[in-house]
Design a protein around this motif. Structure first.
Motif, mmCIF file in Angstrom:
data_model
loop_
_atom_site.group_PDB
_atom_site.id
_atom_site.type_symbol
_atom_site.label_atom_id
_atom_site.label_comp_id
_atom_site.label_asym_id
_atom_site.label_seq_id
_atom_site.Cartn_x
_atom_site.Cartn_y
_atom_site.Cartn_z
ATOM 1 N N ARG A 175 0.831 -1.201 0.000
ATOM 2 C CA ARG A 175 0.000 0.000 0.000
ATOM 3 C C ARG A 175 0.861 1.245 0.000
ATOM 4 N NH1 ARG A 175 -4.875 -1.340 4.230
ATOM 5 N NH2 ARG A 175 -6.159 -2.468 2.735
ATOM 6 N N ALA A 176 1.902 1.249 0.824
ATOM 7 C CA ALA A 176 2.778 2.413 0.888
ATOM 8 C C ALA A 176 3.348 2.689 -0.498
ATOM 9 C CB ALA A 176 3.899 2.180 1.894
ATOM 10 N N ALA A 177 3.825 1.637 -1.149
ATOM 11 C CA ALA A 177 4.431 1.819 -2.468
ATOM 12 C C ALA A 177 3.396 2.333 -3.457
ATOM 13 C CB ALA A 177 5.019 0.501 -2.958
ATOM 14 N N GLN A 178 2.204 1.744 -3.410
ATOM 15 C CA GLN A 178 1.169 2.175 -4.352
ATOM 16 C C GLN A 178 0.773 3.621 -4.102
ATOM 17 O OE1 GLN A 178 -1.378 -1.282 -3.897
ATOM 18 N NE2 GLN A 178 -1.874 -1.084 -6.059
ATOM 19 N N SER A 179 0.698 3.990 -2.823
ATOM 20 C CA SER A 179 0.263 5.352 -2.567
ATOM 21 C C SER A 179 1.350 6.345 -2.953
ATOM 22 C CB SER A 179 -0.190 5.524 -1.116
ATOM 23 O OG SER A 179 0.875 5.929 -0.305
ATOM 24 N N MET A 180 2.581 5.867 -3.141
ATOM 25 C CA MET A 180 3.622 6.768 -3.645
ATOM 26 C C MET A 180 3.735 6.702 -5.167
ATOM 27 S SD MET A 180 6.664 6.630 -0.864
ATOM 28 C CE MET A 180 6.703 4.885 -0.584
ATOM 29 N N GLY A 181 2.786 6.011 -5.778
ATOM 30 C CA GLY A 181 2.735 6.039 -7.237
ATOM 31 C C GLY A 181 3.446 4.899 -7.945
ATOM 32 N N ALA A 182 3.687 3.792 -7.235
ATOM 33 C CA ALA A 182 4.381 2.676 -7.872
ATOM 34 C C ALA A 182 3.468 1.966 -8.872
ATOM 35 C CB ALA A 182 4.848 1.684 -6.809
ATOM 36 N N ASP A 186 6.772 -1.898 -10.673
ATOM 37 C CA ASP A 186 7.551 -1.433 -9.513
ATOM 38 C C ASP A 186 7.225 -2.279 -8.293
ATOM 39 O OD1 ASP A 186 8.871 0.761 -10.695
ATOM 40 O OD2 ASP A 186 7.072 1.991 -10.497
ATOM 41 N N LEU A 187 5.942 -2.557 -8.123
ATOM 42 C CA LEU A 187 5.524 -3.353 -6.968
ATOM 43 C C LEU A 187 6.202 -4.705 -6.994
ATOM 44 C CD1 LEU A 187 1.697 -2.947 -6.454
ATOM 45 C CD2 LEU A 187 3.581 -1.915 -5.219
ATOM 46 N N PHE B 74 -7.561 2.487 -0.588
ATOM 47 C CA PHE B 74 -7.283 1.077 -0.270
ATOM 48 C C PHE B 74 -8.563 0.262 -0.232
ATOM 49 C CE2 PHE B 74 -3.557 2.872 2.372
ATOM 50 C CZ PHE B 74 -2.774 2.973 1.239
ATOM 51 N N GLN B 99 -5.293 5.293 -6.147
ATOM 52 C CA GLN B 99 -4.242 5.618 -5.196
ATOM 53 C C GLN B 99 -3.303 6.612 -5.853
ATOM 54 O OE1 GLN B 99 -2.439 1.999 -3.906
ATOM 55 N NE2 GLN B 99 -4.365 1.146 -3.225
ATOM 56 N N ALA B 101 0.004 9.795 -5.211
ATOM 57 C CA ALA B 101 0.989 10.415 -4.339
ATOM 58 C C ALA B 101 0.524 11.755 -3.798
ATOM 59 C CB ALA B 101 2.313 10.581 -5.078
ATOM 60 N N PHE B 107 1.705 4.725 8.212
ATOM 61 C CA PHE B 107 0.956 3.663 8.869
ATOM 62 C C PHE B 107 1.260 3.529 10.352
ATOM 63 C CE2 PHE B 107 1.083 2.488 4.435
ATOM 64 C CZ PHE B 107 -0.215 2.105 4.206
ATOM 65 N N PHE B 113 10.463 0.450 3.875
ATOM 66 C CA PHE B 113 10.897 -0.815 3.301
ATOM 67 C C PHE B 113 12.190 -1.254 3.981
ATOM 68 C CE2 PHE B 113 8.971 1.507 -0.447
ATOM 69 C CZ PHE B 113 7.717 0.986 -0.217
ATOM 70 N N TYR B 124 12.250 6.870 -2.961
ATOM 71 C CA TYR B 124 11.441 5.924 -3.726
ATOM 72 C C TYR B 124 10.322 6.582 -4.533
ATOM 73 C CZ TYR B 124 8.647 1.750 -4.671
ATOM 74 O OH TYR B 124 7.945 0.747 -5.289
ATOM 75 N N VAL B 128 9.775 6.260 -8.627
ATOM 76 C CA VAL B 128 8.751 5.461 -9.315
ATOM 77 C C VAL B 128 7.762 6.343 -10.080
ATOM 78 C CG1 VAL B 128 8.890 3.450 -7.803
ATOM 79 C CG2 VAL B 128 7.261 5.255 -7.276
ATOM 80 N N GLN B 129 7.594 7.585 -9.618
ATOM 81 C CA GLN B 129 6.710 8.468 -10.377
ATOM 82 C C GLN B 129 7.404 9.036 -11.612
ATOM 83 O OE1 GLN B 129 5.452 11.494 -7.530
ATOM 84 N NE2 GLN B 129 5.303 9.840 -6.055
#
Ligand SMILES: Nc1ncnc2c1ncn2[C@@H]1O[C@H](COP(=O)(O)OP(=O)(O)OP(=O)(O)O)[C@@H](O)[C@H]1O
Ligand SMILES: [Mg+2]
Lengths: 280, 290
Positions: A175-182, A186-187, B74, B99, B101, B107, B113, B124, B128-129
């Protein structure tokens, strides 16, 4: 607050570290004591006149070492090492190359899992050695059938570990990765893969052990004919048939050493690939 | 964007808080595990102004995380609508928000990570963006960590630093994306009082600099009053707003505030409302068991 600067004091020589390490010396002493007890047990009859049970029937370490020196000069012994190692390596590598993507695919795709998991689970309890007759029929050469069963030995363990490892990755990382736009890629590549690495290495270490067990048994069964002969398994079997018990022990210890070298290699690779786990 | 402008960038959003308005209107969420309906949120409406620090408190299991998950994308919602700056995130015909950015989540248990260093974790998002090259992102990450007082540990892995440092790094990781909204789900739970107070100061410092909208779930009423512009007390499940406490205390705030009369009064006022709901939740639990 910690003021330690990263990655500067790590370059102390490895040998230097080893020599000053109490755990290392404890291990050395334990092995020496074990050898000494074995020597005494095996020599008991010569020294005191009656035989110790079990250990009395075994050649003492000094004899084994003498035989080892002799055997070590024969190219056949080293050829056995080579043949077994190649079989283990090929079977193990194939198991990694097929097993890791297969396990990951089952972890990330429920359709793939739905189709392949049930047959996988039915095949998994069949011991690799039960495959020997079938694999001799399937594969054109005995060499290939031995490699195939070594492959099987490692394959199931690796797949199960990869699947379990990938499925237990904390959903919060995803979720963290997705919410940062992965993206999906990337996931997979930056979260699922590194998150599964520890399990991959556990699977590899266990799988490597099984591979050595299986290759030995395969070699003993194949009987060392022209095709697919030799190997440490056949070295032991041949020595036993020839009644050379000292050589049997040399063969056994050789396998121990080979297994130890293999698992050390895997541990070392794990160390290199997972720097974040070094602090443990 | 070059690394030298890190300071400039973080202030760019500070001049006027014009973005990050969240409008939650009549949102209902029904979970349906195995055919047993769980009504988690019912007809809940909250309007959050741009740059507001909105604190959410309420009994355990009342549906706070559910609301946050709906904003973050989510989980889907069953009915109602959530807008961000006038644009629909989710609502009729689109139950699940994308979802993105612009709404970054920090959390409860921490989700840095473990296989990346703190600096790589922070870098990160932009990587990725595709908004920065790896080198740029890394440079910016190191600068931002330094601003947060974490320059000494930028190269360390999360497992090597204290939980307080990890949590601050996680907030930096969220901020580097220049989000419209920070969504925090009990980020400082299970921290000792001292670490918590350092976290609060560090978060307030970040907020005063960026004026980012903050949606912050907590169980700690003093934390809620100390940090928030408004404290929203939720009812026991299904969650609705029970009471809204306006915290009209000047910013920048510091720890002397904690002993002020004004502060104590607000805490008492909130405590009353929360306690009432907690008792209801407890009794409802008893009934379910009976
Ligand atoms: N995925 C789910 N499926 C079914 N029910 C769920 C799910 N997630 C939450 N619930 C239920 O919805 C209700 C609200 O849960 P939620 O996690 O939003 O509570 P919360 O207010 O965040 O609680 P806490 O303060 O303990 O974190 C709870 O009764 C919970 O059991
Ligand atoms: Mg919650």
């Amino acid at each position: 607050m910690a003021q330690a600067t990263p990655n500067t004091q790590k370059s102390k020589s490895r040998i230097g570290k080893l020599v000053s390490n109490v755990t290392f010396w404890r291990g050395v002493v334990a092995i020496l004591v074990f050898l000494a007890l074995w020597e005494i047990g095996a020599q008991w009859k010569g020294w005191f006149g009656y035989m110790m049970p079990f250990v009395g029937k075994v050649a003492p370490p000094t004899d084994v070492i003498a035989i080892w020196m002799e055997v070590g000069q024969q190219p056949g012994y080293w050829l056995s090492w080579w043949l077994s190692s190649v079989r283990v390596f090929v079977g193990f590598l194939a198991a990694m190359i097929i097993g890791i993507p297969f396990g990951l695919a089952m972890a990330v795709n429920k359709y793939f899992r739905g189709i392949f998991f049930p047959p996988f689970e039915i095949l998994r309890p069949i011991p690799p050695l039960a495959w020997v007759p079938a694999s001799i029929i399937f594969w054109p050469t005995t060499e290939m059938s031995i490699m195939f069963i070594t492959f099987l030995g490692a394959f199931y363990t690796i797949v199960i570990n990869v699947l379990g490892g990938a499925r237990s990755i904390d959903v919060q990382y995803l979720r963290a990765a997705q919410s940062m736009g992965a993206s999906q890629w990337d996931l997979f590549y930056k979260i699922i893969l590194p998150g599964t690495l520890p399990s991959i290495f556990v699977g590899a270490a266990v799988g490597m052990g099984i591979t050595w067990e299986v290759v030995l048994a395969g070699e003993m069964m194949s009987g060392g004919g022209q095709q697919g002969g030799g190997g440490l398994g056949f070295f032991i079997w041949g020595s036993y048939m020839g009644g050379v018990m000292d050589q049997v022990i040399v063969g056994m210890i050789s396998i121990g050493v080979a297994g130890y070298i293999s698992s050390s290699l895997i541990r070392y690779l794990g160390h290199v690939c997972m720097p974040w786990r070094r602090m443990f | 964007m070059n690394t030298a402008s890190a300071q400039a960038n973080s202030t760019s959003s500070a001049d006027a808080a014009t973005k990050g308005a969240i409008s939650i209107r009549n949102v209902t969420k029904i979970y349906d595990p195995d055919g047993v309906n769980v009504l988690a949120v019912e007809d809940c409406s909250i309007e959050i102004a741009p740059g507001e620090v909105c604190m959410i408190v309420g009994p355990s299991g009342c549906g706070k995380t559910t609301l946050l998950n709906a904003i973050a994308g989510f989980h889907s919602i069953t009915s109602g609508q959530i807008d961000l700056d006038g644009e629909m995130l989710c609502g009729p015909g689109k139950p699940l928000a994308d979802q993105g950015a612009d709404r970054v989540v920090v959390f409860q248990n921490g989700a840095l990570f473990p296989w990346k260093t703190l600096a790589d974790n922070v870098a990160y998002g932009p990587i990725v963006q595709g908004t920065m090259t790896k080198a740029e992102a890394y440079g910016k990450a190191v600068d931002m960590l330094a601003e947060a007082g974490l320059s000494g540990v930028a190269g360390k892995y999360p497992g090597e630093v204290s939980s307080g440092m990890a949590r601050r790094a996680e907030i930096v990781r969220a901020l580097i994306n220049d989000p419209k909204v920070l969504l925090l789900d009990e980020p400082y739970r299970a921290m000792d009082a001292l670490t918590k107070s350092i976290m609060h100061e560090s978060l307030l410092e970040v907020y005063d600099r960026t004026k980012v909208t903050i949606f912050f779930i907590t169980h700690d009423l003093e934390e809620a009053i100390f940090l928030g512009d408004r404290v929203i007390v939720m009812t026991t499940r299904p969650a609705r707003t029970k009471k809204i406490v306006d915290v009209k205390i000047e910013r920048p705030r510091d720890y002397r505030l904690l002993s002020s009369e004004e502060f104590r009064v607000l805490v008492e006022e909130t405590k009353g409302a929360v306690h009432e709901e907690a008792v209801k939740a407890f009794e409802a639990g008893e009934r379910e068991l009976a």
